[in-house]
Design a protein around this motif. Structure first.
Motif, PDB file in Angstrom:
ATOM      1  N   ASN A 197      -8.762  -0.481 110.188  1.00 38.50           N
ATOM      2  CA  ASN A 197      -9.518  -1.487 110.930  1.00 38.50           C
ATOM      3  C   ASN A 197     -10.059  -2.566 110.005  1.00 38.50           C
ATOM      4  OD1 ASN A 197      -9.055  -0.211 113.276  1.00 38.50           O
ATOM      5  ND2 ASN A 197     -11.058   0.769 113.408  1.00 38.50           N
ATOM      6  N   ARG A 256      -9.401  -6.564 110.157  1.00 37.10           N
ATOM      7  CA  ARG A 256     -10.490  -7.519 110.308  1.00 37.10           C
ATOM      8  C   ARG A 256     -10.444  -8.547 109.177  1.00 37.10           C
ATOM      9  NH1 ARG A 256     -14.228  -4.101 111.477  1.00 37.10           N
ATOM     10  NH2 ARG A 256     -14.846  -3.846 109.326  1.00 37.10           N
ATOM     11  N   LEU A 300     -10.096 -12.619 109.415  1.00 37.96           N
ATOM     12  CA  LEU A 300     -11.061 -13.551 108.838  1.00 37.96           C
ATOM     13  C   LEU A 300     -10.425 -14.412 107.755  1.00 37.96           C
ATOM     14  CD1 LEU A 300     -14.156 -11.208 108.564  1.00 37.96           C
ATOM     15  CD2 LEU A 300     -13.907 -13.162 110.078  1.00 37.96           C
ATOM     16  N   GLY A 301      -9.163 -14.144 107.451  1.00 36.29           N
ATOM     17  CA  GLY A 301      -8.471 -14.950 106.446  1.00 36.29           C
ATOM     18  C   GLY A 301      -8.908 -14.639 105.034  1.00 36.29           C
ATOM     19  N   LEU A 302      -9.510 -13.447 104.834  1.00 36.41           N
ATOM     20  CA  LEU A 302     -10.010 -13.124 103.500  1.00 36.41           C
ATOM     21  C   LEU A 302      -8.980 -12.365 102.679  1.00 36.41           C
ATOM     22  CD1 LEU A 302     -13.659 -12.100 104.362  1.00 36.41           C
ATOM     23  CD2 LEU A 302     -12.902 -14.151 103.171  1.00 36.41           C
ATOM     24  N   GLY A 341      -5.202 -14.514 100.515  1.00 33.72           N
ATOM     25  CA  GLY A 341      -5.585 -15.840 100.057  1.00 33.72           C
ATOM     26  C   GLY A 341      -7.015 -15.912  99.530  1.00 33.72           C
ATOM     27  N   GLY A 342      -7.831 -14.919  99.888  1.00 32.78           N
ATOM     28  CA  GLY A 342      -9.255 -14.962  99.530  1.00 32.78           C
ATOM     29  C   GLY A 342      -9.490 -14.665  98.072  1.00 32.78           C
ATOM     30  N   PRO A 343     -10.717 -14.781  97.611  1.00 33.98           N
ATOM     31  CA  PRO A 343     -11.041 -14.515  96.205  1.00 33.98           C
ATOM     32  C   PRO A 343     -11.004 -13.030  95.926  1.00 33.98           C
ATOM     33  CG  PRO A 343     -13.017 -14.981  97.433  1.00 33.98           C
ATOM     34  CD  PRO A 343     -11.884 -15.156  98.381  1.00 33.98           C
TER      35      PRO A 343
END
Lengths: 312, 285
Positions: free
Chosen positions: A296, A300, A304-306, A309-311
C-alpha cells in the motif's frame, strides 16, 4: 554535449548465459526414470493391478478412514488444544502452572510414540477398572462411575488419546513460539482498554499467533498421518483399525506382500497431498490483515509522485 | 485561568519512583492533574516521561510512592496502612477509565478499524454489538474516518491508524487520556491530522496527559507544561512561562536543542517539498 539518437544504446537483446550442466543433469535423470519405469512395467512382481485392487478392499478402506483419517484428526484435535493450553500455562505468571507445563512437555517428549502406545495398550494390567468419584472414597461408596480399562486400553479411542498426548508436547513448543512472536505492544493495547489477561490471550494474542502456528502445525499433521501406523503397537482394535496393519495382514494371507505394501504407500501419498492443499488455504486465512502495508505504501508513494523521481 | 482551584485532582501522584534493574528512571515524581486539564510532559529522551505515563495506568509497576486516579489507589489496596497488591483482573478494571494511545499505535492487525473500536465496549463493558457498532461509527466519524470502518490497520496510513487508536481509547468513555508520543512515528505530513483530533478532544474538556515533542501543540493546547529531566520534575507551569521564559538551565538547554531541531526539520521539509515539486514538473505528463 548531447549524443544523437542513433548513438544512444537501445533495447537490450543479449544472449543468455549457457547452462550445459543442466542439460547433462536432465539427460541423466531421464535415463534413470526410464530405467525405473521400464522395470516397474516389465517386472511382474510389482503387480500394479493387484495393488490397485487391494487399495479398494474393505479392511484397507476401513483402516484408511478409521486409523489414518479419524486417527489423525482426533489426535491433532487433542494435541492442538492441549498443546495451546500447555503453551499458555508455560508462559503464565503462575509458577505452579509453569511447572506443570514444563513437566508435561518433558515427560511426553521423552517417550517414543511406539513405546508410549505399547505401554498404554497394557495399562489394563495395572488398573483393570478406573473408579470415578471422591478421592479415597471408594470404601464409603462414593464412586460415581466405573471405566473398564481392560476393554478400553487397546481401543482406537485410547490410541488417538495416546497420539494426542504425545503431540501436545510438540504443539506446546510450537504454540509458545507463536505466542511469543506477537508484539508486546498488542498486550499493552489490550490492557489499556481494560481487557483481562484471559481476554487478551483469547481475543488478541492467540488469533495473531495462529499465523506463526499454522505452518509448523501442517508439518505436524503430515507427520501424524504417518505416525498413525504406530497404532499397531497398541494391539486390539487400535491395531485392527489401522491401514498398514491391514495391508500387512492381507499381504501375508494372500502372499501378495509387495502389492499390499504399495497399496498402503499409495494411500499415504494421497492423504498427505490433500493435506498440503488444505494447509495452503489455512495459511492464507490466518495471514489476513498482514503483509499488505508495504504494498500500500508503495502505491501511495507512486500516486504522490515521490517514487523514482523523488529525492532519495 | 488554571482550572485547579477548589477541585480535587483526577490524577494524584506522590513521590513516584521506578527502577529498571540498577537504573532508577523515576526519582520521586509529584504531579496533580485536575479534571479538564491538558498537561504536556516535556523532556529529553531518557528523562522518564514515558515511563511515568505508563505507571499511571499500571503498564509499569512502581517501586515507590503512590498514584491515585479519581480517588482509586492504582495497583494496590490500602488496608490500615498495609498495601495489598491487586489481582490482575482488578487492575484491568482500574484501567477501563483510562484511555491510552501509543507511539506505535498498536492497533489489532487482525481486526478492521470498526472491530478495533468495538473490541473494548463489547468484550470489557459487555455492550450489545449493535449499540457498540453505532457508537464506534460515531467515534470514527469524530476522528474523520467515517469512510474507513472496514479497513484493516495495514491498509491505513500512520496518521489514520493513530486516529483509529484514539477512537478505540475513547470507546471506553475514559475520564483520562494518556498520549505517549502519538506523532513521533508519523511522517511529517501526517502529524497535523492527529494533532487536530487531539486539539478537538482538549476543546471538549477531556483530561489529557501528553508526552510529545510537538512544541506548537504544547504552546497552543496545554494548560500546563511539565519539564522532566533525569527522573525528576525540573519545572512546571503555563506554557508561556515554561517554554517562553524557562527558569532552569536544563530547561533552557532542552528548548534550545528543540528549536534547532525544529528549524532543521522545517528546512528538510521545505527541501523535500521543493524537490518533489521539481520532480512533478519534470515528469512527462
Amino acid at each position: 554535449m548531447s549524443i544523437s539518437t542513433e548513438d544512444r544504446p537501445g533495447v537490450i537483446d543479449a544472449r543468455p548465459v549457457r547452462h550445459p550442466g543442466r542439460w547433462v543433469a536432465v539427460a541423466v535423470i531421464l535415463v534413470i526414470v526410464a530405467m525405473m519405469a521400464s522395470s516397474a512395467l516389465t517386472n511382474p512382481r510389482w503387480n500394479w493391478g493387484k495393488a490397485f485392487e487391494i487399495m479398494q478392499q474393505t479392511p484397507i478402506i476401513r483402516g484408511l478412514l478409521m486409523g489414518t483419517i479419524v486417527g489423525t484428526i482426533g489426535a491433532m484435535i487433542v494435541g492442538f488444544s492441549l498443546g495451546v493450553l500447555m503453551a499458555v500455562m508455560r508462559l503464565s505468571d503462575n509458577p505452579v502452572l509453569r511447572g506443570v507445563a514444563f513437566v508435561y512437555v518433558w515427560f511426553f517428549r521423552s517417550i517414543p510414540r511406539y513405546v508410549l502406545l505399547a505401554t498404554m495398550g497394557s495399562l489394563g494390567y495395572l488398573y483393570p477398572v478406573l473408579d470415578i468419584g471422591v478421592p479415597f472414597g471408594k470404601a464409603m461408596g462414593l464412586t460415581v462411575a466405573q471405566i473398564d480399562v481392560n476393554a478400553l486400553s487397546n481401543s482406537l479411542v485410547f490410541g488417538i488419546l495416546g497420539l494426542g498426548l504425545s503431540e501436545a508436547a510438540y504443539m506446546a513448543e510450537i504454540a509458545r513460539a507463536g505466542i511469543q512472536s506477537v508484539d508486546k505492544g498488542q498486550t499493552e493495547a489490550a490492557q489499556s482498554i481494560g481487557m483481562s489477561p484471559g481476554q487478551t490471550m483469547r481475543r488478541i494474542i492467540l488469533p495473531q499467533a495462529m499465523r506463526v502456528i499454522v505452518p509448523p502445525t501442517g508439518n505436524e499433521t503430515q507427520a501424524m498421518v504417518k505416525d498413525t501406523s504406530l497404532l499397531l503397537a497398541m494391539g486390539g482394535t487400535a491395531a485392527t483399525n489401522e491401514l498398514f496393519y491391514q495391508a500387512q495382514a492381507i499381504g501375508t494371507r494372500t502372499l501378495l506382500i509387495m502389492p499390499a505394501y504399495v497399496a498402503a504407500v499409495a494411500w499415504y501419498l494421497i492423504v498427505c497431498s490433500v493435506l498440503m492443499v488444505i494447509q495452503a488455504r489455512l495459511e492464507r486465512y490466518y495471514g489476513r490483515g498482514f503483509g499488505t502495508a508495504s504494498q500500500n505504501n508503495a502505491t501511495r508513494a507512486k500516486l504522490l509522485g515521490l517514487a523514482g523521481g523523488g529525492p532519495r | 485561568m488554571s482550572p485547579t482551584t477548589g477541585r480535587s485532582p483526577l490524577v494524584h501522584a506522590v513521590n513516584v519512583s521506578k527502577t529498571f534493574g540498577d537504573n532508577q528512571v523515576l526519582k520521586g515524581i509529584d504531579l496533580d492533574v485536575y479534571p479538564g486539564e491538558v498537561v504536556v510532559l516535556l523532556g529529553p529522551s531518557g528523562s522518564g516521561k514515558t515511563t511515568f505515563l505508563r505507571c499511571i495506568n499500571q503498564l509499569e509497576t512502581i517501586n515507590g510512592g503512590r498514584i491515585w486516579v479519581d480517588g482509586d489507589l492504582m495497583g494496590y489496596e490500602d488496608k490500615d496502612g498495609v498495601l495489598y497488591r491487586l489481582h490482575d483482573k482488578k487492575i484491568a478494571e482500574q484501567r477501563r477509565d483510562i484511555g491510552m494511545c501509543f507511539q506505535r499505535f498498536n492497533l489489532f492487525p487482525h481486526k478492521t478499524a470498526l472491530e478495533n473500536v468495538m473490541e473494548g465496549p463489547v468484550q470489557v463493558k459487555k455492550m450489545a454489538k449493535a449499540d457498540a457498532e453505532k457508537r464506534a461509527m460515531e467515534l470514527l466519524a469524530q476522528v474523520g474516518l467515517a469512510d474507513k470502518p472496514a479497513a484493516y490497520p495495514a491498509q491505513l496510513s500512520g496518521g489514520q491508524q493513530q486516529r483509529v487508536a484514539i477512537a478505540r481509547a475513547l470507546a471506553m468513555d475514559p475520564k483520562l487520556m494518556l498520549f505517549d508520543e502519538p506523532t513521533s512515528a508519523l511522517d511529517p505530513e501526517l502529524v497535523g491530522e492527529v494533532l487536530k483530533v487531539m486539539r478537538d478532544l482538549a476543546a471538549k474538556g477531556m483530561t489529557m496527559i501528553v508526552v510529545t515533542h510537538e512544541m506548537g501543540f504544547a504552546r497552543e493546547v496545554a494548560d500546563r507544561v511539565v519539564f522532566m529531566d533525569g527522573g525528576v520534575v525540573v519545572e512546571q507551569g503555563p506554557p508561556a512561562e515554561v517554554i517562553g521564559n524557562p527558569q532552569h538551565n536544563r530547561t533552557k538547554a532542552f528548548l534550545r536543542r528543540m528549536r534547532q531541531e525544529e528549524e532543521q526539520h522545517a528546512k528538510v521539509v521545505s527541501e523535500v517539498v521543493e524537490a518533489s515539486a521539481a520532480a512533478l514538473a519534470d515528469a512527462p505528463e
